[in-house]
Design a protein around this motif. Structure first.
Motif, PDB file in Angstrom:
ATOM      1  N   HIS A 111      -7.917  -1.504   3.831  1.00 18.97           N
ATOM      2  CA  HIS A 111      -7.442  -1.247   5.193  1.00 18.97           C
ATOM      3  C   HIS A 111      -5.929  -1.185   5.233  1.00 18.97           C
ATOM      4  O   HIS A 111      -5.341  -0.317   5.879  1.00 18.97           O
ATOM      5  N   ALA A 112      -5.291  -2.121   4.540  1.00 20.28           N
ATOM      6  CA  ALA A 112      -3.821  -2.155   4.522  1.00 20.28           C
ATOM      7  C   ALA A 112      -3.290  -0.864   3.900  1.00 20.28           C
ATOM      8  O   ALA A 112      -2.301  -0.290   4.380  1.00 20.28           O
ATOM      9  N   LEU A 115      -3.536   1.910   6.492  1.00 19.39           N
ATOM     10  CA  LEU A 115      -2.482   1.816   7.512  1.00 19.39           C
ATOM     11  C   LEU A 115      -1.145   2.281   6.942  1.00 19.39           C
ATOM     12  O   LEU A 115      -0.378   2.983   7.597  1.00 19.39           O
ATOM     13  N   GLU A 118      -1.074   6.018   6.682  1.00 21.27           N
ATOM     14  CA  GLU A 118      -0.966   6.691   7.981  1.00 21.27           C
ATOM     15  C   GLU A 118       0.380   6.430   8.651  1.00 21.27           C
ATOM     16  O   GLU A 118       0.595   6.795   9.798  1.00 21.27           O
ATOM     17  N   GLU A 120       1.617   3.599   9.563  1.00 18.26           N
ATOM     18  CA  GLU A 120       1.582   2.563  10.605  1.00 18.26           C
ATOM     19  C   GLU A 120       1.999   1.192  10.093  1.00 18.26           C
ATOM     20  O   GLU A 120       2.060   0.248  10.868  1.00 18.26           O
ATOM     21  N   ALA A 121       2.220   1.083   8.808  1.00 15.72           N
ATOM     22  CA  ALA A 121       2.567  -0.236   8.252  1.00 15.72           C
ATOM     23  C   ALA A 121       3.767  -0.078   7.322  1.00 15.72           C
ATOM     24  O   ALA A 121       3.637   0.058   6.115  1.00 15.72           O
ATOM     25  N   ARG A 153      -4.195   7.813   1.465  1.00 18.38           N
ATOM     26  CA  ARG A 153      -5.065   7.845   2.650  1.00 18.38           C
ATOM     27  C   ARG A 153      -6.492   8.215   2.246  1.00 18.38           C
ATOM     28  O   ARG A 153      -7.458   7.545   2.613  1.00 18.38           O
ATOM     29  N   ASP A 378      -0.419  -8.875  11.602  1.00 18.98           N
ATOM     30  CA  ASP A 378      -0.747  -7.514  11.997  1.00 18.98           C
ATOM     31  C   ASP A 378       0.054  -6.639  11.039  1.00 18.98           C
ATOM     32  O   ASP A 378       1.284  -6.660  11.064  1.00 18.98           O
ATOM     33  N   GLU A 379      -0.638  -5.909  10.189  1.00 18.99           N
ATOM     34  CA  GLU A 379       0.052  -5.124   9.158  1.00 18.99           C
ATOM     35  C   GLU A 379       1.075  -4.172   9.765  1.00 18.99           C
ATOM     36  O   GLU A 379       2.058  -3.816   9.117  1.00 18.99           O
ATOM     37  N   ARG A 380       0.852  -3.761  11.018  1.00 20.00           N
ATOM     38  CA  ARG A 380       1.767  -2.801  11.652  1.00 20.00           C
ATOM     39  C   ARG A 380       3.125  -3.429  11.935  1.00 20.00           C
ATOM     40  O   ARG A 380       4.101  -2.728  12.175  1.00 20.00           O
TER      41      ARG A 380
END
Ligand code: MSK
Length: 644
Positions: A111-112, A115, A118, A120-121, A153, A378-380
């Motif tokens: 998941h990380a 993110l 994408e 986002e992180a 991704r 929150d990885e973001r």
């Protein structure tokens, strides 16, 4: 408490501990009436004999039922289940739980990566593009002419699909030798995905479903293969992609790595997603300046348990301690923050921390601990969250209020950072990246074989001492040892994970190999999920040729002398199921069923190539492994050992 009582308590606890540093702090903890794992271990005696033997069933509400191991009382539960079903079903459930726990770590990593890919992180990037491409090719993700992020991704999506896959098999099963895959196919234990075998195993262990002991145990095998050749392997590969493939480096271990004049932040748990960023945050100029403004000289970050292994392997961050040292780290009085995520975190930590100025911070959405402060990852927004946590540590520094600090004067050198890939270069020589020299050293009788010694430390055993004794015995007999987890951390404290240990402890053949290549006789391969590196190293040995066409034919063995968690049961299952003879210190909780015990310790070998043995004495256990390795050498008609 009277002085005599305190002394007795402290002596009883210390009798169970080999490490001097820990023994001194236990003394202090008993004086201060601070609870420790050893004291609680004494308090819960006698432990439940039915549970130990696997003869207690709590699965349905007609029970709990228990079976009389002496044959006088009931021999079946209310539903009619026998001791064999009780023992097999309990063990199978534990394997599924262990597999779920490890595999969830792998899912979190995937998941990380998604993110990150994408955009986002921002705290994360691809640190090992070569490995990204190599793994992507295995997943049939296009790599040519594409950016790291695009590949990452698609790879993350493909890995996440692997978790939920309903048909076919998890991708990394393809890495196993063909013969082993064929065995799993025949047994119908090839994991389709990661989640499905775990759910299926839980379903079949529900009351009134699967009650055939051997059939149940095949469920344990399948759920565990989903961990070793699925979730855990994904965890290792993604960690390498995001945080870099480890390379051998020298670092320090044991509680002496804490610094009296620094802000001390101890990171504990398993998943490296936040701990990596906390290391970055603690090294940033603004945090260092803030620490100085609070009267500290700097910031020391140190690890406990497998978080320690993750940041040691890639960053050379010092190790504060192994599983059983987590409370003792707090007893130094020098820890401003202990930051925890998941797995192996003692619920006692906030109570122990309350004896000092220390704060315990939980960070994972899956795990909260009464008394801890929850600052959720929150990885973001990982870097800001990491800085917030580091700031909490710095601001807590003045709260020591001049109280006594008891940092032991002991830090031992450790070389960590070996992997299935880079061990290639070391054993293969600079210009020959192959396992050939390793296999040749085994064929020539310079090395007897290879042993994996892994797992937790347990107050039931020698609190880490079994690892040290077993590993010394193995290397004395020319067995190269590879390690992970808290086993590696215990041997690091004993000085076995440094090249100098070869001359001191290893047999002549192993000494020659270590001196020629400059490696320690004991190689640190990482955290618990990195046991998958051992599987891959075995596959590479098979591929290289000359010492067996299958993992089960290799002169190798495994051990978890002080295993403690359900994860260890899943690891044991996937290692045995991959063809490796494996010794556990204390028996699995099945001894109340002679049939299940025989199946695990005898019959399994004819089915999957590997089997279990149970032996609490670490020297005897080492010799079981050596005997097994000798047996495999004989079957391969290898030369006698060079130096007997
Ligand atoms: S941390 S699972 S005590 S090895 Fe992986 Fe140590 Fe065992 Fe936890």
């Amino acid at each position: 408490m009277t002085e005599t009582k305190k002394e007795t308590k402290s002596e009883a606890a210390k009798d169970r501990v080999w490490c001097e540093v820990s023994r001194d702090l236990i003394d202090y903890a008993c004086d201060a009436e601070m609870e420790t794992v050893w004291e609680r271990y004494e308090t819960v005696q006698p432990q439940c004999g039915f549970g130990q033997l696997g003869l207690c069933c709590t699965i349905c509400n007609m029970g709990p039922c228990r079976i009389d191991p002496f044959g006088a009382g009931s021999q079946v539960g209310v539903c009619g289940a026998t001791a064999d079903t009780f023992a097999a079903r309990n063990l199978t459930r534990k394997a599924a739980a262990g597999s779920a726990c490890h595999s969830d770590h792998g899912r979190h990593m995937a998941h990380a990566m998604l993110l990150m890919a994408e955009g986002e992180a921002e705290a994360y990037t691809v640190r090992d593009p070569r490995k990204l491409r190599a793994v992507a090719r295995e997943y049939e993700v296009a790599v040519d002419g594409r950016s790291d992020r695009d590949i990452a991704r698609d790879l993350a999506e493909a890995m996440l699909e692997d978790f939920g896959r309903q048909h076919g098999h998890t991708r990394f099963v393809d890495r196993a030798p063909a013969r082993q895959q064929e065995i799993w196919r025949r047994l119908r234990t090839v994991p389709e995905g990661v989640d499905m075998p775990i759910v299926e195993t839980l379903a079949r262990t529900h009351t009134g479903v699967d009650t055939d002991p051997e059939h149940l145990l095949m469920g344990a095998l399948k759920a565990s293969l989903a961990d070793g050749w699925g979730g855990s392997m994904i965890a290792t590969e993604v960690s390498d992609i995001l945080f870099g493939l480890p390379m051998p480096m020298r670092a320090k271990s044991n509680l002496g790595v804490l610094r009296e004049k620094d802000v001390n932040i101890v990171l504990h748990g398993h998943v490296p997603i936040l701990s990596e960023v906390i290391v970055d945050a603690a090294q940033s100029p603004d945090m260092l300046e803030l620490a100085r403004s609070m009267g500290a000289e700097g910031i020391t970050v140190a690890g406990i348990c497998c978080t320690a292994n993750e940041i040691l392997m890639r960053r050379g961050i010092p190790v504060a301690g192994n599983f059983l040292q987590q409370e003792l780290a707090l007893a130094t009085g020098a820890v401003e923050l202990m930051v925890v995520d998941v797995q192996c975190i003692m619920p006692s930590l906030p109570r122990v921390a309350a004896c000092f100025h220390t704060k315990v911070i939980s960070t994972d959405p899956r795990a909260k601990f009464p008394g801890a402060i929850h600052v959720e990852l929150d990885e973001r927004d990982a870097l800001n969250i990491a800085k917030r946590i580091v700031r909490m540590g710095i601001e807590n520094f003045p709260n020591r209020n001049g109280r006594e600090i008891r940092i032991p004067d002991d830090e031992t050198d450790v070389i960590a950072g070996f992997t299935a890939e880079n061990v290639f270069y070391f054993l293969g020589g600079k210009y020959r990246s192959t396992y050939r020299p390793l296999n040749d050293a085994i064929i020539a009788g310079r090395l007897r074989g290879v042993a994996g010694v892994v797992g937790c430390d347990n107050p039931k055993n020698a609190s880490g001492g079994c690892h040290v004794a077993m590993v010394k015995e193995l290397i004395k007999n020319d067995v190269l040892v590879v390690q992970t987890g808290c086993s590696a951390l215990n041997c690091a404290k004993a000085g076995l994970l440094q090249p100098e240990a070869a001359a001191k402890y290893a047999g002549k053949g192993l000494q020659e190999v270590c001196e020629a290549v400059g490696i320690p006789p004991v190689l640190h391969l990482g955290s618990c999920v990195d046991n998958t590196r051992i599987l891959i190293a075995c596959c590479n040995m098979v591929k290289e040729g000359g010492i067996g066409d299958d993992i089960s034919e290799l002169p190798v063995a495994g051990a978890a002398p002080e295993w403690m968690s359900e994860k260890a049961i899943a690891i044991g299952w996937y290692v045995v199921g991959s063809g490796i003879f494996t010794v556990f210190g204390t028996p699995l909780n099945v001894m109340g069923s002679p049939n299940v015990t025989k199946f695990l310790t005898e019959d399994l070998e004819g089915i999957v190539g590997g089997k279990w043995a149970f032996e609490p004495d670490p020297i005897k256990a080492a010799h079981l492994m050596i005997e097994h390795i000798n047996k495999k050498r004989d079957a391969l008609h290898l030369r006698p050992m060079m130096y007997q």
